[in-house]
Design an enzyme around this catalytic site. Structure first.
Site, PDB file in Angstrom:
ATOM      1  N   ASP A  53       0.888  -1.083  -0.032  1.00 12.13           N
ATOM      2  CA  ASP A  53      -0.070  -0.204   0.053  1.00 12.13           C
ATOM      3  C   ASP A  53       1.051   1.147   0.085  1.00 12.13           C
ATOM      4  O   ASP A  53       1.676   1.610   0.864  1.00 12.13           O
ATOM      5  CB  ASP A  53      -0.862  -0.081   1.285  1.00 12.13           C
ATOM      6  CG  ASP A  53      -1.847   1.209   1.098  1.00 12.13           C
ATOM      7  OD1 ASP A  53      -1.883   2.185   0.257  1.00 12.13           O
ATOM      8  OD2 ASP A  53      -2.671   1.069   2.316  1.00 12.13           O
ATOM      9  N   TRP A 199      27.754  17.118 -36.861  1.00 11.26           N
ATOM     10  CA  TRP A 199      28.479  16.829 -37.971  1.00 11.26           C
ATOM     11  C   TRP A 199      30.024  16.920 -37.896  1.00 11.26           C
ATOM     12  O   TRP A 199      30.408  17.654 -37.052  1.00 11.26           O
ATOM     13  CB  TRP A 199      27.971  17.922 -38.924  1.00 11.26           C
ATOM     14  CG  TRP A 199      28.687  17.912 -40.283  1.00 11.26           C
ATOM     15  CD1 TRP A 199      28.425  16.846 -41.154  1.00 11.26           C
ATOM     16  CD2 TRP A 199      29.784  18.647 -40.773  1.00 11.26           C
ATOM     17  NE1 TRP A 199      29.366  17.045 -42.282  1.00 11.26           N
ATOM     18  CE2 TRP A 199      30.218  17.999 -42.027  1.00 11.26           C
ATOM     19  CE3 TRP A 199      30.611  19.521 -40.073  1.00 11.26           C
ATOM     20  CZ2 TRP A 199      31.421  18.567 -42.670  1.00 11.26           C
ATOM     21  CZ3 TRP A 199      31.885  20.108 -40.814  1.00 11.26           C
ATOM     22  CH2 TRP A 199      31.926  19.638 -41.985  1.00 11.26           C
ATOM     23  N   ASP A 367      29.529  14.271 -56.363  1.00 12.69           N
ATOM     24  CA  ASP A 367      28.427  15.549 -56.765  1.00 12.69           C
ATOM     25  C   ASP A 367      29.279  16.053 -57.925  1.00 12.69           C
ATOM     26  O   ASP A 367      30.365  16.403 -58.044  1.00 12.69           O
ATOM     27  CB  ASP A 367      28.404  16.093 -55.567  1.00 12.69           C
ATOM     28  CG  ASP A 367      27.018  17.106 -55.704  1.00 12.69           C
ATOM     29  OD1 ASP A 367      26.323  16.916 -56.655  1.00 12.69           O
ATOM     30  OD2 ASP A 367      26.836  17.759 -54.605  1.00 12.69           O
ATOM     31  N   LYS A 476      26.928   5.597 -54.126  1.00 12.93           N
ATOM     32  CA  LYS A 476      26.845   6.684 -52.773  1.00 12.93           C
ATOM     33  C   LYS A 476      25.512   7.428 -52.800  1.00 12.93           C
ATOM     34  O   LYS A 476      25.254   8.301 -53.572  1.00 12.93           O
ATOM     35  CB  LYS A 476      28.234   7.516 -52.794  1.00 12.93           C
ATOM     36  CG  LYS A 476      28.146   8.234 -51.316  1.00 12.93           C
ATOM     37  CD  LYS A 476      29.377   9.248 -51.312  1.00 12.93           C
ATOM     38  CE  LYS A 476      29.569   9.897 -50.179  1.00 12.93           C
ATOM     39  NZ  LYS A 476      30.696  10.677 -50.508  1.00 12.93           N
ATOM     40  N   ASP A 478      23.565  10.166 -50.797  1.00 18.68           N
ATOM     41  CA  ASP A 478      23.659  11.075 -49.830  1.00 18.68           C
ATOM     42  C   ASP A 478      22.281  11.531 -49.572  1.00 18.68           C
ATOM     43  O   ASP A 478      21.121  11.712 -50.001  1.00 18.68           O
ATOM     44  CB  ASP A 478      24.495  12.136 -50.474  1.00 18.68           C
ATOM     45  CG  ASP A 478      25.489  12.604 -49.229  1.00 18.68           C
ATOM     46  OD1 ASP A 478      25.025  12.563 -48.239  1.00 18.68           O
ATOM     47  OD2 ASP A 478      26.706  13.464 -49.878  1.00 18.68           O
ATOM     48  N   MET A 479      22.237  12.449 -48.305  1.00 18.66           N
ATOM     49  CA  MET A 479      21.101  13.161 -47.810  1.00 18.66           C
ATOM     50  C   MET A 479      21.715  14.379 -46.907  1.00 18.66           C
ATOM     51  O   MET A 479      22.215  13.954 -45.903  1.00 18.66           O
ATOM     52  CB  MET A 479      20.214  12.012 -47.105  1.00 18.66           C
ATOM     53  CG  MET A 479      18.671  12.926 -46.589  1.00 18.66           C
ATOM     54  SD  MET A 479      18.806  13.943 -45.391  1.00 18.66           S
ATOM     55  CE  MET A 479      18.699  12.560 -44.035  1.00 18.66           C
ATOM     56  N   ASN A 480      21.712  15.589 -47.515  1.00 25.54           N
ATOM     57  CA  ASN A 480      22.457  16.698 -46.965  1.00 25.54           C
ATOM     58  C   ASN A 480      21.763  17.606 -46.390  1.00 25.54           C
ATOM     59  O   ASN A 480      22.109  18.851 -46.161  1.00 25.54           O
ATOM     60  CB  ASN A 480      23.486  17.263 -48.058  1.00 25.54           C
ATOM     61  CG  ASN A 480      24.463  16.368 -47.963  1.00 25.54           C
ATOM     62  OD1 ASN A 480      25.393  15.976 -47.251  1.00 25.54           O
ATOM     63  ND2 ASN A 480      24.952  15.997 -49.589  1.00 25.54           N
ATOM     64  N   ASP A 548      31.829  12.731 -42.665  1.00 20.56           N
ATOM     65  CA  ASP A 548      32.650  13.579 -43.567  1.00 20.56           C
ATOM     66  C   ASP A 548      33.868  14.063 -43.212  1.00 20.56           C
ATOM     67  O   ASP A 548      34.682  14.399 -43.827  1.00 20.56           O
ATOM     68  CB  ASP A 548      31.821  14.813 -43.874  1.00 20.56           C
ATOM     69  CG  ASP A 548      30.642  14.778 -44.921  1.00 20.56           C
ATOM     70  OD1 ASP A 548      30.735  13.629 -45.554  1.00 20.56           O
ATOM     71  OD2 ASP A 548      29.749  15.371 -45.125  1.00 20.56           O
TER      72      ASP A 548
END
Length: 728
Positions: A53, A199, A367, A476, A478-480, A548
């Protein structure tokens, strides 16, 4: 291995390789947690649940003041009916109320492991590898059903968990919170470990004692993120690499997540993990269901390294898929830091020719090859070849590279769109956006709305057309940037908060279709380096660009931290030019090579500018890595000295049969008149003798592990040395 249900005590005993997990249905259908730890033979449970209790802990059964959900260790707790701790789920009904009450209804035990609809998850290759348990919880008032899925693996100390919600009622239900798992520990005498950063300095190890209150990590960025990895661990106080109990929790998901530990007033710890409820809701119409992502839970009785090796082997063999899962990865040269956007076919072929002469196996064009991409301000979404740079087209370039005896790879960023692009001018509504609000840009780009099927279809076709057009064997991906103004013009107002998760479902569909259509292509994921280094992506792409930041000294911490969860075969690691482009540090080609050879090895610099002496060194490194890469990529990994605890780092790789090993030692700064030091190795067979290939000396495995190797007298800052051992 097995799952045993005792009908008389209503207990479930889940047994994986060396761990047990025990639950019990108590009172009128509440699912309680009893035990998770070292494997036990039977679930008689001398430490039974105790009921007291407790003041200010209300009672769902008023006649019994000793029973409160506020003090019951639970498997999947609700909100609003006497448990004041953080719930695992929460719903809202059409009348505006948010109180639900899921009770045990039924269960089934079966061989194998089911797939999760639309989501990545660990898998099996035959049904005898695992056994699964589904427990159905039911809310009698609303007819909401939650199906808790548990799977235990025969050969791993692994339990996976997820939840499927089903609306069997006649009214719409809104999910406000839908975490994948919950474990209530009986005490809080643990330390919390997680991987955090930013980053260019991802996955640094953070460790601290639990305290009363809530401690959490999360992402609200639309990606798992550089800042926090979707993983936490609870460590017995004082646990280290090779001793002490460790409980690991890893979410197989690439979007917004929440991982938290709440320590309550009675010093118990509640761990929960799943999709971040921040800015999330999901409408369940009658007859509809919602599947949460999978959490992979690992128990180790022998410290962190044992936990890591479990994750490594499971993720390498039962999460990663495809032709390259078990295949040695090629040594590559990437042109990015050599040329950035400023190249033509002649320059690319010069770098490739130089790579061929050094023994490199794969050239990757980064790129800048498409649209009018002369900088980062245009052309994302316009996936057609820039004939000003490549007048003979992609097929001609790829064939010229292949004629040198090298493979050819290509960079994409398929999730993004530039405002200055033909695609945006045709479809300005195809990006994530909110009506009448400005559209924030990151790296001069917006994010395509992958919650829309027509957008996903366009990306699948555009990328596929390029991959069909030329002999490309590596991509490759990527997503920046991260998400802002998260909204979709294709969704009604009441579903806008579903956008971020629908994006992930769309992304997983795109990746599934493209990677399945091109099984001969090695896909490497990237997000500004390691901004989406998570198990969800590894299901589709067996390796990830780790960071990176290619500086050798920075990479010691990044790669060491990453290794807590992720296999070495998943880590991309390159030698770059000095001064380093991220931190401007000057280090030797030796240490740059030895750090990068502790992952999937490559170069990212202008090979045509190397001196003859540097070319000879690179040629030696390439030849050396070809001899050890089977160890690095598929051997057992052992951490020896931590860069987070001192000036030195050391790790080693041992073949599964313990017949050979590769050891690497690194020192950051020189010390005047330093003490002598030695290195005790790990993972060898104490009953075998090993020859040091550098000098021919032979020592017992027991000597090398318990006595150790002398570390040579190294001169200067940023130095390293390596050893190769073979059983004889």
């Amino acid at each position: 291995m097995g799952i045993i249900y005792n009908d008389s005590t209503k207990t479930f005993h889940l047994q994986a390789k060396d761990t047990s997990y025990i639950m019990q249905v108590v009172r009128s259908g509440y699912l309680a947690h009893l035990y998770w730890g070292k494997k036990i033979r039977e679930a008689n449970m001398p430490r039974k649940l105790q009921f007291l209790d407790r003041a200010f802990s209300p009672n769902p059964e008023p006649a019994d003041r000793t029973f409160s959900l506020d003090t019951l260790p639970q498997e999947y707790p609700a909100y609003g009916n006497t448990d004041f701790r953080t719930p695992a789920y929460q719903v809202q009904f059409e009348n505006g109320t948010t109180v639900s009450d899921l009770r045990y209804q039924s269960h089934r035990i079966f061989k194998g492991k089911p797939k999760l609809e639309g989501l990545p998850a660990t898998y099996i290759e035959n049904e005898n590898e695992a056994e699964s348990l589904e427990i159905v919880l039911h809310d009698a008032v609303s007819s909401l059903k939650a199906v808790l899925l548990y799977t235990v693996y025969e050969n791993f100390n692994v339990i996976t968990r997820s939840v499927r919600f089903e609306n069997e009622g006649e009214q719409t239900i809104k999910l406000l919170r839908a975490l994948s798992m919950n474990v209530d520990f009986f005490h809080a005498d643990y330390e919390l470990l997680h991987l955090s950063g930013a980053w260019a300095r991802e996955r640094h190890i953070e460790r601290r004692p639990l305290v009363v209150g809530t401690q959490s990590i999360e992402s609200r960025r639309g990606a798992s993120s550089h800042q926090h990895n979707p993983f936490i661990a609870l460590l017995q106080k004082g646990a280290g690499e090779y001793h002490g109990e460790v409980y690991g929790f890893s979410l197989v998901y690439s979007g917004n997540f929440l991982a938290q530990v709440e320590v309550d007033q009675y010093k118990t710890a509640r761990v929960s993990l799943g999709i971040n409820p921040f800015d999330f809701t999901w409408l369940l119409e009658p007859g509809e269901s919602f599947q949460t992502p999978e959490v992979v839970m690992v128990y180790s009785a022998n410290g962190l390294n044992d936990m890591s090796n479990t994750y490594h082997k499971l993720y390498r063999t039962r999460l990663a898929r495809g032709q390259y899962r078990d295949q040695e990865r090629p040594i590559l040269i990437n042109n990015w830091e050599a040329t950035y956007f400023h190249f033509n076919e002649e320059k690319i072929l010069q770098i490739a020719e130089a790579g061929k002469e050094l023994g490199i196996e794969l050239f990757v064009l980064d790129d800048g090859w498409f649209g009018k991409r002369d900088n980062d301000k245009s052309s994302l979404g316009d996936w057609f070849v820039d004939k000003n740079k490549l007048p003979n087209g992609m097929e001609s370039l790829a064939r010229k590279v292949r004629s040198m005896g090298m493979q050819f790879g290509l960079w994409f960023e398929p999730e993004m769109i530039s405002v200055d692009s033909e695609l945006y001018r045709r479809h300005p509504d195809w990006c994530l956006h909110v009506p009448n609000r400005s559209r924030s840009e990151g790296r001069n780009q917006l994010i395509l709305d992958y919650s829309r099927r027509e957008v996903c279809d366009y990306v699948i076709k555009a990328v596929s057309d390029i991959l069909k057009s030329a002999p490309i064997s590596y991509v490759k991906w990527d997503m920046n940037r991260h998400m802002t103004e998260i909204g979709s013009s294709a969704l009604p107002p009441e579903r806008q908060r579903e956008t971020a998760h629908r994006y992930m479902l769309g992304l997983y569909r795109v990746m599934e279709e493209i990677t399945s259509a091109f099984p001969h292509v090695l896909f490497e994921s990237c997000s500004g380096g390691g901004g989406r280094f998570d198990p969800g992506i590894l299901y589709y792409m067996p390796q990830t660009w780790t960071s990176d930041n290619t500086d050798a000294v920075s990479r010691l911490k990044i790669q060491y931290g990453t290794s807590l969860v992720y296999p070495i075969s998943a880590m991309g690691a390159h030698v770059s030019a000095v001064p380093n482009h991220q931190v401007h540090r000057v280090t030797s080609l030796d240490i740059r090579g030895n750090v990068a050879m502790s992952g999937n090895f490559g170069y990212e610099l202008d090979l045509t500018k190397l001196t003859e002496q540097e070319k000879e060194k690179v040629k030696e490194q390439v030849a050396f890595y070809k001899e050890i890469r089977h160890l690095v990529q598929y051997g057992d990994f052992y951490r020896i000295l931590s860069p987070f605890e001192g000036n030195e780092t050391a790790w080693m790789f041992v073949s599964e049969d313990k017949s050979e090993a590769f050891v690497a030692y690194f020192r950051v700064l020189a010390e005047p008149n330093a003490p002598l030091s030695f290195l005790r190795l790990k993972g060898l067979d104490p009953n075998k003798n090993y020859q040091l290939l550098e000098n021919g000396e032979v020592y017992g495995g027991d000597e090398l592990m318990y006595v150790g190797l002398n570390i040579p007298q190294l001169q200067g800052d940023y130095v390293s040395c390596v050893w190769r051992l073979k059983a004889c």
